[in-house]
Design a protein around this motif. Structure first.
Motif, PDB file in Angstrom:
ATOM      1  N   VAL A   4     -43.364 -43.165 -30.215  1.00 18.17           N
ATOM      2  CA  VAL A   4     -44.586 -42.898 -30.980  1.00 18.17           C
ATOM      3  C   VAL A   4     -44.188 -42.501 -32.397  1.00 18.17           C
ATOM      4  N   VAL A   5     -44.833 -43.114 -33.383  1.00 21.77           N
ATOM      5  CA  VAL A   5     -44.600 -42.736 -34.774  1.00 21.77           C
ATOM      6  C   VAL A   5     -45.427 -41.493 -35.079  1.00 21.77           C
ATOM      7  N   LEU A   6     -44.776 -40.483 -35.624  1.00 19.70           N
ATOM      8  CA  LEU A   6     -45.454 -39.234 -35.947  1.00 19.70           C
ATOM      9  C   LEU A   6     -45.926 -39.238 -37.396  1.00 19.70           C
ATOM     10  N   ASP A   7     -46.948 -38.469 -37.660  1.00 23.84           N
ATOM     11  CA  ASP A   7     -47.452 -38.351 -39.025  1.00 23.84           C
ATOM     12  C   ASP A   7     -46.679 -37.267 -39.763  1.00 23.84           C
ATOM     13  N   VAL A   8     -45.361 -37.357 -39.682  1.00 25.15           N
ATOM     14  CA  VAL A   8     -44.472 -36.404 -40.344  1.00 25.15           C
ATOM     15  C   VAL A   8     -43.430 -37.215 -41.103  1.00 25.15           C
ATOM     16  N   ARG A   9     -43.293 -36.953 -42.379  1.00 25.47           N
ATOM     17  CA  ARG A   9     -42.353 -37.725 -43.184  1.00 25.47           C
ATOM     18  C   ARG A   9     -40.921 -37.442 -42.732  1.00 25.47           C
ATOM     19  N   SER A  10     -40.148 -38.494 -42.555  1.00 25.28           N
ATOM     20  CA  SER A  10     -38.759 -38.325 -42.141  1.00 25.28           C
ATOM     21  C   SER A  10     -37.885 -37.995 -43.342  1.00 25.28           C
ATOM     22  N   THR A  11     -36.766 -37.373 -43.073  1.00 27.72           N
ATOM     23  CA  THR A  11     -35.809 -37.046 -44.124  1.00 27.72           C
ATOM     24  C   THR A  11     -34.568 -37.912 -43.932  1.00 27.72           C
ATOM     25  N   ARG A  12     -34.013 -38.357 -45.027  1.00 23.00           N
ATOM     26  CA  ARG A  12     -32.837 -39.221 -44.997  1.00 23.00           C
ATOM     27  C   ARG A  12     -31.819 -38.676 -45.989  1.00 23.00           C
ATOM     28  N   PRO A  13     -30.597 -38.387 -45.526  1.00 24.63           N
ATOM     29  CA  PRO A  13     -29.568 -37.892 -46.451  1.00 24.63           C
ATOM     30  C   PRO A  13     -29.381 -38.868 -47.610  1.00 24.63           C
ATOM     31  N   ALA A  14     -29.290 -38.345 -48.813  1.00 21.34           N
ATOM     32  CA  ALA A  14     -29.197 -39.202 -49.993  1.00 21.34           C
ATOM     33  C   ALA A  14     -27.952 -40.074 -49.977  1.00 21.34           C
ATOM     34  N   ASP A  15     -26.889 -39.586 -49.341  1.00 19.80           N
ATOM     35  CA  ASP A  15     -25.631 -40.330 -49.348  1.00 19.80           C
ATOM     36  C   ASP A  15     -25.396 -41.124 -48.066  1.00 19.80           C
ATOM     37  N   PHE A  16     -26.428 -41.270 -47.220  1.00 19.73           N
ATOM     38  CA  PHE A  16     -26.222 -41.975 -45.949  1.00 19.73           C
ATOM     39  C   PHE A  16     -26.090 -43.470 -46.175  1.00 19.73           C
ATOM     40  N   ASP A  17     -25.033 -44.054 -45.627  1.00 20.14           N
ATOM     41  CA  ASP A  17     -24.770 -45.492 -45.715  1.00 20.14           C
ATOM     42  C   ASP A  17     -24.715 -46.031 -44.287  1.00 20.14           C
ATOM     43  N   LEU A  18     -25.718 -46.830 -43.913  1.00 19.21           N
ATOM     44  CA  LEU A  18     -25.819 -47.312 -42.535  1.00 19.21           C
ATOM     45  C   LEU A  18     -24.591 -48.121 -42.130  1.00 19.21           C
ATOM     46  N   ALA A  19     -24.158 -49.044 -42.992  1.00 19.35           N
ATOM     47  CA  ALA A  19     -23.013 -49.896 -42.653  1.00 19.35           C
ATOM     48  C   ALA A  19     -21.742 -49.061 -42.472  1.00 19.35           C
ATOM     49  N   ALA A  20     -21.522 -48.095 -43.353  1.00 24.79           N
ATOM     50  CA  ALA A  20     -20.323 -47.254 -43.255  1.00 24.79           C
ATOM     51  C   ALA A  20     -20.377 -46.389 -42.002  1.00 24.79           C
ATOM     52  N   TYR A  21     -21.571 -45.839 -41.693  1.00 27.38           N
ATOM     53  CA  TYR A  21     -21.706 -45.027 -40.484  1.00 27.38           C
ATOM     54  C   TYR A  21     -21.402 -45.862 -39.241  1.00 27.38           C
ATOM     55  N   TRP A  22     -21.962 -47.075 -39.185  1.00 24.75           N
ATOM     56  CA  TRP A  22     -21.769 -47.901 -37.992  1.00 24.75           C
ATOM     57  C   TRP A  22     -20.297 -48.297 -37.834  1.00 24.75           C
ATOM     58  N   GLU A  23     -19.657 -48.640 -38.923  1.00 24.40           N
ATOM     59  CA  GLU A  23     -18.241 -49.021 -38.858  1.00 24.40           C
ATOM     60  C   GLU A  23     -17.401 -47.862 -38.331  1.00 24.40           C
ATOM     61  N   ARG A  24     -17.680 -46.680 -38.839  1.00 24.51           N
ATOM     62  CA  ARG A  24     -16.934 -45.485 -38.406  1.00 24.51           C
ATOM     63  C   ARG A  24     -17.256 -45.144 -36.948  1.00 24.51           C
ATOM     64  N   SER A  25     -18.529 -45.206 -36.588  1.00 24.25           N
ATOM     65  CA  SER A  25     -18.945 -44.885 -35.230  1.00 24.25           C
ATOM     66  C   SER A  25     -18.373 -45.876 -34.226  1.00 24.25           C
ATOM     67  N   ALA A  26     -18.402 -47.167 -34.583  1.00 21.99           N
ATOM     68  CA  ALA A  26     -17.876 -48.202 -33.681  1.00 21.99           C
ATOM     69  C   ALA A  26     -16.373 -48.036 -33.477  1.00 21.99           C
ATOM     70  N   ALA A  27     -15.658 -47.685 -34.555  1.00 21.08           N
ATOM     71  CA  ALA A  27     -14.208 -47.478 -34.437  1.00 21.08           C
ATOM     72  C   ALA A  27     -13.896 -46.297 -33.527  1.00 21.08           C
ATOM     73  N   GLU A  28     -14.668 -45.212 -33.677  1.00 18.65           N
ATOM     74  CA  GLU A  28     -14.460 -44.039 -32.825  1.00 18.65           C
ATOM     75  C   GLU A  28     -14.776 -44.361 -31.368  1.00 18.65           C
ATOM     76  N   PHE A  29     -15.824 -45.158 -31.147  1.00 15.72           N
ATOM     77  CA  PHE A  29     -16.188 -45.539 -29.779  1.00 15.72           C
ATOM     78  C   PHE A  29     -15.086 -46.369 -29.129  1.00 15.72           C
ATOM     79  N   ARG A  30     -14.551 -47.332 -29.895  1.00 16.87           N
ATOM     80  CA  ARG A  30     -13.476 -48.165 -29.351  1.00 16.87           C
ATOM     81  C   ARG A  30     -12.244 -47.334 -29.005  1.00 16.87           C
ATOM     82  N   GLU A  31     -11.947 -46.334 -29.836  1.00 16.51           N
ATOM     83  CA  GLU A  31     -10.776 -45.503 -29.582  1.00 16.51           C
ATOM     84  C   GLU A  31     -10.938 -44.661 -28.318  1.00 16.51           C
TER      85      GLU A  31
END
Length: 320
Positions: A204-231
């Protein structure tokens, strides 16, 4: 080469309005010093580029300036019109909109360039599904996408592999398709986490504005997360000696086969498993056509299992 880079800088400034020299250097794979020389060249050619210092600064164009140098090469046109992964677009609920956008983009090309678009579309197909991909429910995906577009929080029930389902309230950060499997990346309790969309229900979508870190990079996060998962994936290695028929099945396992070496009429090969019981099942499934070379404990388990199977069948035969 430089002319193409100058055009790329113009288009990036036109699209993003303000870009730092560091970002331009990263995108165009050159040094910041090269970018500064390019800016001097653009300024000398009469292009109104402006440099602003300090936090939030960067390079920009005068507000009213628009470049008309938007011609595309044949290769660039082909890259835009490569066949799209239809299933992933349909999962997002955007199939009809994507087709409409495709038609509009094609219509916007000069008549002489349209054959290049059709050429790419007819010759390259992207199929993200594996041969044995199970059908996963992604009914919640359009809801999650809506929350992303509107920058709203989302509440959902998540079923973990082990454990009871639990409710989450999250700030969505992005959606990632790994093959044909969708994942939601979201902040929960100020920490980015990854959720498999097929395990999400009652979103359910809430009527509350979401917050997003200004420096968040989706591609960089996924690459790092995937590498940690594989390890962290469990690894159990075993070496076997078997005939050519068995090695055919080993090769069918793809990435699990680490190495193979011919030894006369047989083949010595090393495979990777997730756990010892998986290696035990593999060895037992080929009976006398395979021998465990190492580790010794696996060889002992195979012998014990074979003796137990033999004893059970002998007992059954004695009763009959």
């Amino acid at each position: 080469m430089r002319a193409g880079r100058l055009l790329s800088i113009l288009l990036l400034l036109q699209v993003h309005r303000r870009v730092t020299a560091r970002d331009l250097a990263h995108r165009l794979e050159v040094s910041e010093r090269t970018i500064l020389r390019d800016m001097d060249a653009l300024s000398g050619a009469g292009v109104p580029v402006i440099s602003e210092r300090g936090s939030g600064g960067g390079w920009s164009l005068l507000e009213a300036y628009q470049t008309k140098l938007t011609g595309l090469s044949a290769a660039e046109i082909q890259s835009l019109f490569l066949a799209r992964p239809e299933k992933l677009i349909a999962d997002l609920g955007l199939a009809r909109d994507a087709e409409a956008a495709f038609i509009k983009l094609q219509a916007s090309l000069p008549a002489a360039s349209r054959p290049q678009a059709d050429f790419a579309r007819r010759r390259i197909l992207v199929d993200t599904r594996g041969w044995r991909d199970p059908a996963e429910s992604v009914a919640c995906l359009p809801v999650l996408l809506d929350a992303l577009w509107r920058e709203r929080q989302v509440r959902f029930v998540y079923s973990r592999v082990l454990g009871e389902p639990g409710e989450r309230t999250a700030d969505p950060l992005g959606l990632v398709a790994k093959g044909s499997t969708w994942y939601l990346v979201a902040n929960v309790e100020a920490e980015p986490r990854t959720y498999r969309v097929s395990r999400i229900r009652e979103a359910v979508v809430l009527d509350v504005r979401s917050t997003r870190p200004a420096d968040f990079d989706l591609a960089a996060y996924w690459e790092r997360s995937a590498a940690e998962f594989r390890e962290k994936l469990p690894r159990y290695y075993a070496t076997f000696l078997a005939n050519s028929e068995v090695i055919r099945w080993a090769r069918y396992r793809g990435w699990r086969l680490e190495e193979e070496t011919p030894e006369g009429d047989a083949v010595r090969f090393r495979m990777r498993f997730d756990a010892d019981f998986e290696a035990l099942q593999f060895a037992l499934s080929f009976g006398p056509d395979i021998l465990v070379i190492e580790p010794e404990e696996l060889r002992a388990k195979v012998l014990a299992a074979a003796e137990a199977v033999t004893a059970r069948y002998r007992a059954m035969a004695a009763r009959t």
